[in-house]
Design a protein around this motif. Sequence first.
Motif, short mmCIF file in Angstrom:
data_model
loop_
_atom_site.label_atom_id
_atom_site.label_comp_id
_atom_site.label_asym_id
_atom_site.label_seq_id
_atom_site.Cartn_x
_atom_site.Cartn_y
_atom_site.Cartn_z
N SER A 298 26.73 15.15 -25.37
CA SER A 298 26.74 16.37 -24.55
C SER A 298 25.48 17.01 -24.22
N GLU A 299 24.51 16.71 -24.94
CA GLU A 299 23.25 17.16 -24.90
C GLU A 299 22.37 16.37 -24.19
N GLY A 300 23.01 15.49 -23.49
CA GLY A 300 21.81 14.73 -22.57
C GLY A 300 21.62 13.28 -23.40
N ILE A 301 21.15 12.37 -22.38
CA ILE A 301 20.88 10.85 -22.81
C ILE A 301 19.81 10.84 -23.76
N VAL A 302 18.56 11.43 -23.10
CA VAL A 302 17.40 11.48 -23.87
C VAL A 302 17.34 12.46 -25.16
N LEU A 303 17.64 13.61 -25.06
CA LEU A 303 17.38 14.61 -26.01
C LEU A 303 18.69 14.44 -27.03
N GLY A 304 19.86 13.97 -26.54
CA GLY A 304 21.23 14.16 -27.31
C GLY A 304 21.49 12.69 -27.79
N ILE A 305 21.58 11.65 -27.03
CA ILE A 305 22.04 10.30 -27.42
C ILE A 305 20.90 9.71 -28.20
N ALA A 306 19.70 9.74 -27.51
CA ALA A 306 18.57 8.96 -28.14
C ALA A 306 18.01 9.55 -29.39
N THR A 307 17.66 10.95 -29.15
CA THR A 307 17.00 11.70 -30.30
C THR A 307 17.82 11.56 -31.62
N ASN A 308 19.22 11.82 -31.35
CA ASN A 308 19.97 11.92 -32.56
C ASN A 308 20.43 10.62 -33.04
N MET A 309 20.22 9.42 -32.53
CA MET A 309 20.59 8.17 -32.94
C MET A 309 20.47 7.77 -34.48
N PHE A 310 19.23 8.30 -34.87
CA PHE A 310 18.78 7.80 -36.32
C PHE A 310 19.33 9.06 -37.18
N LYS A 311 19.67 9.97 -36.85
CA LYS A 311 20.13 11.09 -37.55
C LYS A 311 20.70 10.66 -39.02
N LEU A 312 21.55 9.79 -39.14
CA LEU A 312 22.12 9.52 -40.25
C LEU A 312 21.39 8.06 -40.85
N ALA A 313 21.15 7.16 -39.91
CA ALA A 313 20.70 5.66 -40.16
C ALA A 313 19.29 5.88 -40.70
N GLY A 314 18.52 7.01 -40.09
CA GLY A 314 17.13 6.93 -40.09
C GLY A 314 16.66 6.69 -41.64
N SER A 315 17.38 7.30 -42.47
CA SER A 315 17.12 7.45 -44.05
C SER A 315 17.37 5.90 -44.59
N VAL A 316 18.20 5.14 -43.94
CA VAL A 316 18.44 3.95 -44.48
C VAL A 316 17.41 3.00 -44.18
N ILE A 317 16.62 3.13 -42.94
CA ILE A 317 15.67 2.33 -42.37
C ILE A 317 14.38 2.77 -43.06
N VAL A 318 14.26 4.09 -43.49
CA VAL A 318 12.89 4.50 -44.16
C VAL A 318 12.90 3.98 -45.54
N PHE A 319 14.03 4.24 -46.30
CA PHE A 319 13.95 3.54 -47.40
C PHE A 319 13.96 2.19 -47.74
N GLY A 320 14.69 1.65 -46.75
CA GLY A 320 14.48 0.27 -46.64
C GLY A 320 12.88 -0.52 -46.45
N VAL A 321 12.23 0.10 -45.57
CA VAL A 321 10.95 -0.40 -45.52
C VAL A 321 9.97 0.06 -46.38
N VAL A 322 10.40 1.46 -46.77
CA VAL A 322 9.28 1.88 -47.84
C VAL A 322 9.38 0.82 -49.05
N SER A 323 10.85 0.63 -49.47
CA SER A 323 10.92 -0.01 -50.66
C SER A 323 10.46 -1.48 -50.63
N ALA A 324 10.83 -1.90 -49.24
CA ALA A 324 10.29 -3.51 -49.07
C ALA A 324 8.93 -3.62 -49.21
N THR A 325 8.17 -2.86 -48.68
CA THR A 325 6.66 -2.84 -48.55
C THR A 325 6.25 -2.98 -49.96
N VAL A 326 6.69 -1.60 -50.59
CA VAL A 326 6.15 -1.49 -52.11
C VAL A 326 6.59 -2.77 -52.88
N PHE A 327 7.74 -3.12 -52.88
CA PHE A 327 8.00 -4.26 -53.73
C PHE A 327 7.31 -5.72 -53.09
#
Lengths: 116, 152, 336
Positions: free
Chosen positions: B111-140
Amino acid sequence: MDFVWAFVIGGLICVIGQMLLDLFKLTPAHVVVSFVVAGAFLDAFGLYDKLIAFAGAGATVPITSFGHSLLHGAMQEANEHGYIGLAMGVFKLTSAGITSALLFGFLVALIFKPKG
Amino acid sequence: MKTLNDPKNYKKNIKAFHPKTNYFMNCLKAFLVGGFICLVGEAIQKAYAAFTDYTEKSAGNPTVATLILISSLLTGFGVYDKIGQFAGAGSLIPVTGFANSITSAALEHKSEGIVLGIATNMFKLAGSVIVFGVVSATVFGLIRLTVNNLLG
Amino acid sequence: MKIGKQTWRFQEPVYLISTGTTAGPLEKRGPLGETIDKTFDDLHCGEKNWEAAERRLMREAVDICLKNVNLSPEEVDYFLAGDLLNQTVTSNFIARETRIPYLGLFGACSTSMMGLALASLLVDGGYANHVLTAVSSHNATAERQFRYPTEYGGPRPQTATFTATGAGAALVGKARSPIVIREATIGRVIDWGIGDAYDMGSAMAPAAADTIERHLHDTGRNPEDYDMILTGDLSSVGSPILRQLLWERDLDISEIHQDSGLMLYSPNQPVFAGGSGTACSAIVTYGYIVRLLRTGKIGRVLIVATGALLNPTIIQQKESIPCVAHGIVLESTGGE
């Protein structure tokens, strides 16, 4: 037999997640993040590949395999290109998963209405 | 006598008033649903290997993509959150849970729009998974690479 | 007039002239469904998004409340309203539409009785003839603001409460009606260290206990002097805690205590520990309780609306939840 092991191992990985939720009162986000890190950690010692060989989808479907694939892709490129290869390869094997999650998520959001 | 009117120990003393968590049932439900999702994954993978040009090994990518598609659709139909409440970690841990976290956030902010609503919020919950995955994978990866270089 | 430390006793009778309630599909199927003026079968209430749906709920409640007594918005002096959304945006929009001079309120789920107390104060002090007060909450708007997207599959613990979808409006004035607003007790903010947004019943119980104890002390009454003490949204977790807290202070309310969050839904509905939300106490009070008072089935009731004054940021910063409870005494003049 493949099916049985996929079911049992996949189920058991989820049970560990459930215990983190119930016993340690972690939020869903913390549990999922821990699993991704754990997957990468196991792969660092080459252990996760053994699990995949044994359990098939039971090991590739849980989110732990995301961490494993990230490291796996990074190491593949790193063997060829050295340290910069880590950055080049980290998304190599997970690209299909991330891309489809983004694409389908976007399309579903366009078409559907939240139900509440 | 233990009194509840004790602000310092209130948090501890009210435990008796909380509903008991049924650890066994929760684990059983997580086991069954989580196992079932993996079973479906195995079946899809075997089907790709049998009926298409994919080998058992290379069928992993289309399998994950298929599971993600199913999960996104279930989220759109308003079913995945109900499965999640029943199954707990059983539907949270599989890759379908990752897809659900992306789709649900995107859908919620439509309801907040395609760019600022859908696209911006897409990683709201999944972002942490990707961040921790990438950081841990590169460190290991860094550690492994360094160890290999030193030994090699 | 102020009596005791925290209580106002209204001098001339101040009346609850009219009320209006609206709710969503789950509340409609609950035990009190029949007592709600207007219900919607669709959580979107026919609107294009959740926020618009919540506005619809409050707008309809206000309309019903005024229509009941054939009053137009121009004849109302002040509009006191609040809700759970950031900057009480639902209330702001309804105030824009009704064009009644407006004060926005925030007391989380205690806003219903906060509004009623202030409305009575304005009327009692001679500063207004008619004051309209309203509150609303919507499950989906609250979920997405305070917790997760509504379609997210992360499980909730059993101590969680379920934000009620609905709105309640009340008109306060001097015109005679079967319901008198007798006293109001303004609560202190109490925080006994609970920081779990999924356990608000436990967090709010000490605030409710404090306000009830204060109220009884200020008015010199005993629990037996009330036909009912109704709390807002303590749920099945907070309600027994409240009774225990008061029992230890030699106040036994176990016979007369009820909780709106537990009355609004039946035990087999999927609401975890019970209903919550600003609308929860308002729907029950302005629907069910008002009917009981109007017909004289009960004589005196103390309504204690409980509010957890949190926002998502402070919860993630691991702060505990400040809680407040405001009490209102409604009395029946003996039935119509």
